[in-house]
Design a protein around this motif. Sequence first.
Motif, PDB file in Angstrom:
ATOM      1  N   LYS A  13     -12.097  -7.366  20.476  1.00 25.57           N
ATOM      2  CA  LYS A  13     -11.423  -8.527  21.066  1.00 25.57           C
ATOM      3  C   LYS A  13     -12.396  -9.680  21.247  1.00 25.57           C
ATOM      4  CE  LYS A  13      -8.357  -7.681  24.395  1.00 25.57           C
ATOM      5  NZ  LYS A  13      -7.886  -7.163  25.696  1.00 25.57           N
ATOM      6  N   PRO A  41     -11.892  -0.810  16.055  1.00 24.08           N
ATOM      7  CA  PRO A  41     -12.900  -1.605  15.368  1.00 24.08           C
ATOM      8  C   PRO A  41     -13.838  -0.747  14.526  1.00 24.08           C
ATOM      9  CG  PRO A  41     -13.130  -1.762  17.782  1.00 24.08           C
ATOM     10  CD  PRO A  41     -11.890  -1.031  17.513  1.00 24.08           C
ATOM     11  N   THR A  42     -14.340   0.343  15.050  1.00 25.06           N
ATOM     12  CA  THR A  42     -15.151   1.244  14.226  1.00 25.06           C
ATOM     13  C   THR A  42     -14.870   2.650  14.695  1.00 25.06           C
ATOM     14  OG1 THR A  42     -16.924   0.918  15.788  1.00 25.06           O
ATOM     15  CG2 THR A  42     -17.154  -0.188  13.665  1.00 25.06           C
ATOM     16  N   LEU A  95     -18.709  -5.344  26.552  1.00 25.02           N
ATOM     17  CA  LEU A  95     -18.928  -4.269  25.579  1.00 25.02           C
ATOM     18  C   LEU A  95     -17.638  -3.515  25.289  1.00 25.02           C
ATOM     19  CD1 LEU A  95     -22.326  -2.754  26.763  1.00 25.02           C
ATOM     20  CD2 LEU A  95     -21.853  -4.011  24.659  1.00 25.02           C
ATOM     21  N   ILE A  96     -16.859  -3.259  26.346  1.00 29.30           N
ATOM     22  CA  ILE A  96     -15.675  -2.438  26.193  1.00 29.30           C
ATOM     23  C   ILE A  96     -14.590  -3.175  25.419  1.00 29.30           C
ATOM     24  CG2 ILE A  96     -14.417  -3.114  28.284  1.00 29.30           C
ATOM     25  CD1 ILE A  96     -13.973  -0.081  28.749  1.00 29.30           C
ATOM     26  N   PRO A 145      -7.695  -2.386  24.610  1.00 28.80           N
ATOM     27  CA  PRO A 145      -7.736  -2.818  23.217  1.00 28.80           C
ATOM     28  C   PRO A 145      -6.369  -3.330  22.732  1.00 28.80           C
ATOM     29  CG  PRO A 145      -7.757  -0.421  23.355  1.00 28.80           C
ATOM     30  CD  PRO A 145      -7.918  -0.944  24.751  1.00 28.80           C
ATOM     31  N   LEU A 198     -13.324   3.745  23.832  1.00 25.19           N
ATOM     32  CA  LEU A 198     -14.040   2.545  24.252  1.00 25.19           C
ATOM     33  C   LEU A 198     -14.879   2.724  25.519  1.00 25.19           C
ATOM     34  CD1 LEU A 198     -11.267  -0.015  23.368  1.00 25.19           C
ATOM     35  CD2 LEU A 198     -13.440   0.299  22.210  1.00 25.19           C
ATOM     36  N   GLU A 245     -14.164   6.096  18.343  1.00 21.57           N
ATOM     37  CA  GLU A 245     -14.863   6.373  19.591  1.00 21.57           C
ATOM     38  C   GLU A 245     -14.043   5.794  20.750  1.00 21.57           C
ATOM     39  OE1 GLU A 245     -17.619   2.496  18.596  1.00 21.57           O
ATOM     40  OE2 GLU A 245     -18.576   4.246  19.511  1.00 21.57           O
ATOM     41  N   LEU A 259     -18.627   2.834  25.354  1.00 22.97           N
ATOM     42  CA  LEU A 259     -19.470   1.662  25.154  1.00 22.97           C
ATOM     43  C   LEU A 259     -20.059   1.182  26.480  1.00 22.97           C
ATOM     44  CD1 LEU A 259     -17.160  -0.174  22.633  1.00 22.97           C
ATOM     45  CD2 LEU A 259     -19.300   0.994  22.129  1.00 22.97           C
TER      46      LEU A 259
END
Lengths: 252, 393
Positions: free
Chosen positions: B196, A197-198, B191-192, A101, A203, A201, A206
């Motif tokens: 971005k 982003p939200t 997804l990860i 990220p 990443l 959590e 996901l």
Amino acid sequence: MAKKKAILVDVKRCIGCQACEQACEQAHGFPVEHPAGLSDKALTFVDQKGAKSVRRMCLHCEEPACVSACLVGALHKTPEGPVAYDASKCMGCRYCMIACPQSVPKYQWTKLAPYMKKCDMCYDRVKEGKPTVCAEACPVGATTFGDRDELIKEAWNRIRTEGDYVPRIYGTEEFGGTSVLYISDVPFEQLGFVMPPTGNEPLPMLSAAALGESPTVVLVGGSMLSALYWITRRRKAVAEAEKFGKFEGKGK
Amino acid sequence: MKALIGKITLWRAVSTIILAVGAYAAYLRFFEGWVVSTNLTDAQPWGLWVGFGTLCGVGLSAGGFCIAAAVYLLGMERYRPLLRTSILLSFLGYCSVCVGMLYELGLPWRIWHPIIYWNKHSVLFDVSLCVMCYTTVLALEFSPSLVEKAIPWKGLRRWYLKWQHRILIGLVMAGVLLSSMHQSYLGGLFLIAKGKVHPLWYSPYLTTLFYLSAIPAGMALLVMVLYLCVRSLQAKIEYSLLQDLSRIMMILLGVYAVFRALDLVRNGATHYAFMMNKEAGYFWLEIVLFLAAPLALLSWRKVRDTPLYLYWTCATVVMGFMANRLNVSITALDAMSGAQYVPKWPEIALTMAVLTAGVIAFRLAVLYLDIVPRYEEPKEFRWLASDGAVAEA
Ligand code: SF4
Ligand code: SF4
């Protein structure tokens, strides 16, 4: 098990002297100069944000996106805290760069056999119980190295006693927590920090959500396909038998 | 006749040039390095080679498993004549993806690493394992066409074909499962990278979206290829099969369109589509090419009944599909990182060379193996019409 280590960066104390940059560059044999940003030759750099200086580097996430992304497991979270890299496994797919990220991993684009480069929190030194070179180099204690829970206590202590800090430690919860913690007297949003982003959590969850379906897909899908095939074969057999029966019927 | 020879030599010349330029681009990539041969940067580490070569290459090769499943598992015998063509097409598609890996990986000599180093949490690991397995499955599914011509010993040939026939159903089922998984996981790769990826293309249902779009795109490419086989390689194919395929494709496109729209609304991203910027432009390009135009055209009977029109409609679908994959992998990431990536010519040249090699391999296979029934003599091309449908080109 070893106690989890961490780095605490105090943006308020940082005087922007770039000693951490130089120490890091020397330790890695990189050209000693102030870089324009993180690169394969600059694993940390001091970012000028108005009057403030903010050190950028790999945050050594507690649940790192890069580790979960790397298909061959070249990256791993060590029990001591650093996210380390095993260059002998890396195949240069650059998925870690997409996944992080903070966009921390950088690539050796100028080489014919390029590897990924990112800060490894001086893992070889940390294993021996030594602090990172940047923490050793910092003249004003803006970068300090120590046990993660001790550093969090220390950070809250500074926030409480010196009134002008933002009452928040960046890295206790962000992206599931990190092993590089920041405190600052200017809101993090204004200093170019990446905000999750939200929620917070981690990443990797996901991808886990998507991958978690594979056993189900194989099981349910597999049995459905077998059932379909069985029905088709049965239908064909019935059709053939009927044809045969008709033929017989005609013959009578 | 003269015109025909002239045409062939022209294409030969063009392919030779493309291959030669591609070889030079490969030289640049391997001996001069990334900076000379690509515009990839830390901000855009995946460019055309991943976005087009891998994402589109895999996606457009989805036709093989669909036709195989239709014939072997659902007993739709009608499509049997298309079986070998679709398997060959998919096989070559996956081969091109594997060759692409050789220049898009930084350390290609370690391409086999995922076989021994496993990270079960990585979507890319699952993709690479599935692609490896499925390419093997396709090779086995395709093998009879080669074996029956290339192995001179009758006993061995028979033995192989018998053995292949025994495991065929298993192969087809494995193919469907493997394809379903990695087609969707290609979307799952992003997804990860939440935060971005531009909201017009980020969705928790990226996996489903990729799966639902790959199947109609694979069919569209198959229709195009079949059309070209009839036009230039004297193939005998019933036109009604193509019409049926395009009807199924239309339904699938409709399903995808509804899903995509609902998904955008659910993610609260609709307003991004109406901004005056590059992203919105690329978004509408994708929607028009992949969904709006084909759906409108296909609902028109004349288009479905005219081979040339159907061909161009499918070409639109294929282009729209490419726009989608490039949007997800380049536009959406660029929008957030500000990388402004535009591929450098060697990136394009290498991609073109691999595509051209695929086309040549396909042509040779159709000419020298029993892929699709053909007329003996080169004739004016024509369609087999089973139900009196218009069969003129
Ligand atoms: S900041 Fe990025 S590179 Fe560092 S541990 Fe986290 S995900 Fe990995
Ligand atoms: S570039 Fe190397 S470290 Fe990064 S994800 Fe790929 S294999 Fe792993």
